[in-house]
Design a protein around this motif. Structure first.
Motif, PDB file in Angstrom:
ATOM      1  N   SER A 135      -4.831  -9.524   8.188  1.00  0.00           N
ATOM      2  CA  SER A 135      -6.092  -9.150   7.528  1.00  0.00           C
ATOM      3  C   SER A 135      -5.871  -8.960   6.031  1.00  0.00           C
ATOM      4  N   THR A 136      -4.764  -8.337   5.681  1.00  0.00           N
ATOM      5  CA  THR A 136      -4.475  -8.129   4.254  1.00  0.00           C
ATOM      6  C   THR A 136      -4.401  -9.469   3.531  1.00  0.00           C
ATOM      7  N   ALA A 191       2.772  -4.506   3.161  1.00  0.00           N
ATOM      8  CA  ALA A 191       1.918  -5.180   4.146  1.00  0.00           C
ATOM      9  C   ALA A 191       2.164  -6.688   4.149  1.00  0.00           C
ATOM     10  N   TYR A 203       0.883  -1.161   0.000  1.00  0.00           N
ATOM     11  CA  TYR A 203       0.000   0.000   0.000  1.00  0.00           C
ATOM     12  C   TYR A 203       0.917   1.207   0.000  1.00  0.00           C
ATOM     13  N   ASN A 252      -0.123  -7.063  15.857  1.00  0.00           N
ATOM     14  CA  ASN A 252      -0.905  -6.066  15.120  1.00  0.00           C
ATOM     15  C   ASN A 252      -0.083  -5.519  13.965  1.00  0.00           C
ATOM     16  N   GLY A 253      -0.714  -5.414  12.818  1.00  0.00           N
ATOM     17  CA  GLY A 253      -0.040  -4.838  11.659  1.00  0.00           C
ATOM     18  C   GLY A 253       0.863  -5.805  10.918  1.00  0.00           C
ATOM     19  N   ALA A 254       0.831  -7.104  11.297  1.00  0.00           N
ATOM     20  CA  ALA A 254       1.733  -8.081  10.678  1.00  0.00           C
ATOM     21  C   ALA A 254       1.331  -8.414   9.240  1.00  0.00           C
ATOM     22  N   GLY A 255       0.064  -8.158   8.916  1.00  0.00           N
ATOM     23  CA  GLY A 255      -0.389  -8.454   7.553  1.00  0.00           C
ATOM     24  C   GLY A 255      -1.441  -9.555   7.471  1.00  0.00           C
ATOM     25  N   ASP A 302       5.847  -4.056  13.836  1.00  0.00           N
ATOM     26  CA  ASP A 302       5.413  -3.160  12.759  1.00  0.00           C
ATOM     27  C   ASP A 302       6.436  -2.028  12.566  1.00  0.00           C
ATOM     28  N   THR A 339       4.045   1.199   2.157  1.00  0.00           N
ATOM     29  CA  THR A 339       3.950   0.121   3.149  1.00  0.00           C
ATOM     30  C   THR A 339       3.886  -1.247   2.485  1.00  0.00           C
ATOM     31  N   ARG A 382      -7.836 -10.883   3.200  1.00  0.00           N
ATOM     32  CA  ARG A 382      -8.651 -10.168   2.205  1.00  0.00           C
ATOM     33  C   ARG A 382      -8.281 -10.586   0.784  1.00  0.00           C
TER      34      ARG A 382
HETATM   35  N1  LIG Z   1      -6.085  -0.246   3.022  1.00  0.00           N
HETATM   36  C1  LIG Z   1      -4.882   0.011   3.503  1.00  0.00           C
HETATM   37  N2  LIG Z   1      -4.203   1.109   3.134  1.00  0.00           N
HETATM   38  C2  LIG Z   1      -2.968   1.386   3.596  1.00  0.00           C
HETATM   39  N3  LIG Z   1      -2.297   0.593   4.467  1.00  0.00           N
HETATM   40  C3  LIG Z   1      -2.910  -0.536   4.882  1.00  0.00           C
HETATM   41  C4  LIG Z   1      -4.233  -0.876   4.438  1.00  0.00           C
HETATM   42  N4  LIG Z   1      -4.562  -2.053   5.027  1.00  0.00           N
HETATM   43  C5  LIG Z   1      -3.524  -2.413   5.807  1.00  0.00           C
HETATM   44  N5  LIG Z   1      -2.531  -1.497   5.719  1.00  0.00           N
HETATM   45  C6  LIG Z   1      -1.218  -1.584   6.406  1.00  0.00           C
HETATM   46  O1  LIG Z   1      -0.669  -2.848   6.119  1.00  0.00           O
HETATM   47  C7  LIG Z   1      -0.042  -3.417   7.248  1.00  0.00           C
HETATM   48  C8  LIG Z   1      -0.679  -4.748   7.597  1.00  0.00           C
HETATM   49  O2  LIG Z   1      -2.006  -4.533   8.075  1.00  0.00           O
HETATM   50  P1  LIG Z   1      -3.017  -5.712   8.409  1.00  0.00           P
HETATM   51  O3  LIG Z   1      -4.300  -5.073   8.812  1.00  0.00           O
HETATM   52  O4  LIG Z   1      -3.062  -6.677   7.285  1.00  0.00           O
HETATM   53  O5  LIG Z   1      -2.331  -6.395   9.654  1.00  0.00           O
HETATM   54  P2  LIG Z   1      -2.939  -7.386  10.740  1.00  0.00           P
HETATM   55  O6  LIG Z   1      -1.906  -8.411  10.998  1.00  0.00           O
HETATM   56  O7  LIG Z   1      -4.281  -7.857  10.275  1.00  0.00           O
HETATM   57  O8  LIG Z   1      -3.085  -6.454  11.993  1.00  0.00           O
HETATM   58  P3  LIG Z   1      -4.222  -6.356  13.107  1.00  0.00           P
HETATM   59  O9  LIG Z   1      -3.989  -7.527  14.031  1.00  0.00           O
HETATM   60  O10 LIG Z   1      -3.926  -5.046  13.729  1.00  0.00           O
HETATM   61  O11 LIG Z   1      -5.542  -6.409  12.374  1.00  0.00           O
HETATM   62  C9  LIG Z   1      -0.157  -2.378   8.345  1.00  0.00           C
HETATM   63  O12 LIG Z   1       1.025  -1.610   8.347  1.00  0.00           O
HETATM   64  C10 LIG Z   1      -1.339  -1.531   7.901  1.00  0.00           C
HETATM   65  O13 LIG Z   1      -1.242  -0.219   8.401  1.00  0.00           O
END
Ligand SMILES: Nc1ncnc2c1ncn2[C@@H]1O[C@H](COP(=O)(O)OP(=O)(O)OP(=O)(O)O)[C@@H](O)[C@H]1O
Length: 310
Positions: free
Chosen positions: A41-42, A16, A11, A36-39, A296, A14, A45
């Protein structure tokens, strides 16, 4: 089965997800862990086409999500609680989903029963608690009776009873031969639910292991020794072949020894001790250690630095 192949998602500045590859097998609950922020959810998705990979791909039962003929009947996902049309009842929400996905409407009552919402099925969802909303999300995911299930932090917001319920449900779904992939940022939660673990940090794979192996490798057992003469105690233990690490507040951690051995040695050599107690490092500690260097704050850092490999 889910196959993640060299998945990368950027992104802007970043990174992700960074060249992630792993396979999620059917018939067991696989935990997807990372701070948190490890990636997480990305990654999830991209599995159901809500995000497009920058490079790499994800295959669901051999094909990309976009090519599934009946997505809801092949993959059930609980990704964001609360994305509901509040004016509709729980039943109307599920009926809408069933009709638009050619799912028999009798499934609506079946899944309402599975998630324990039969009694409130005709209430508008805007009055639902977080736990009820979460249950409705699970009902939506199960509606198409899919062989693959993805759940992002499903215990978030649930009370203890709800947590027990979702743990049991995930295990049952896996025992039926389904692929169950569940994310969490809590190692302790996953140790109770999952059989296998995928651990990521800063978008990279840190571990792909059975929970049993992770526990065996990481539950470090030691004896905590508190003594006013720690260096004498350390020397006595070393002479007996017991390795010591420094513990908090001037204590020693005698690794792999029993309390009897440590106490016996202290008595024989006349070393004063105030405390000798058996300890086990928690799984949460082990997880923190594994992911510590992969925290992160990566946007302004080189992607290669500081990440430990399994
Ligand atoms: N739509 C987006 N636009 C910009 N940056 C994003 C977007 N979605 C996620 N990120 C960034 O990508 C990285 C991974 O985020 P992600 O939400 O996948 O992590 P996570 O492991 O699911 O964290 P959490 O446990 O906090 O949900 C983070 O640095 C986040 O800020």
């Amino acid at each position: 089965m889910i196959e993640v192949q060299q998945l990368t998602k950027r992104y802007g500045p970043t990174l992700a997800v960074d060249g992630l590859s792993f396979t999620v097998e059917p018939g067991r609950v696989t935990g997807f862990l990372g701070p948190n922020g490890a990636g997480k959810s990305t990654t999830m998705r991209t599995m159901i086409g809500l995000d497009r990979p920058t490079s790499g791909r994800v295959l669901i039962d051999g094909g990309p999500y976009a090519r599934l003929r009946h997505p809801l009947r092949q993959v059930g996902a609980l990704l964001e609680a609360g994305a509901l049309h509040g004016g509709r009842t729980a039943r109307a929400h599920l009926l809408g989903l069933a009709r638009s996905n050619r799912i028999p409407v009798r499934r609506v009552d079946e899944v309402l029963d599975v998630v324990g919402l039969t009694g409130v099925a005709d209430r508008r969802t805007q009055g639902f608690s977080l736990g009820m909303t979460q249950r409705l999300g699970v009902a939506s995911a199960l509606l198409g009776d899919p062989p693959v299930l993805l759940m992002d932090e499903p215990v978030n917001g649930l009370d203890p009873e709800g947590i027990l319920w979702i743990r049991g449900l995930m295990k049952r779904l896996a025992a039926e031969g389904r692929t169950v992939f569940v994310s969490s940022h809590l190692m302790s939660e996953m140790a109770l639910t999952a059989e296998h673990l995928i651990v990521i940090g800063r978008g990279r794979l840190l571990a792909d292991t059975s929970v049993e192996q992770f526990v065996a490798r990481n539950s470090r057992a030691y004896v905590l020794v508190r003594s006013p003469e720690p260096e004498r105690m350390r020397a006595v233990l070393a002479e007996a072949g017991v390795h010591t690490d420094d513990g908090p507040d001037g204590t020693l951690e005698a690794v792999g020894a029993s309390t009897e051995t440590v106490g016996g040695l202290a008595a024989r050599h006349g070393v004063t001790v105030y405390e000798i107690s058996p300890r086990t490092a928690s799984l949460e500690d082990a997880f923190m250690q594994l992911t510590a260097t992969a925290a992160d704050h990566r946007a302004d850092q080189g992607a290669d630095e500081g990440v430990r490999r399994p």
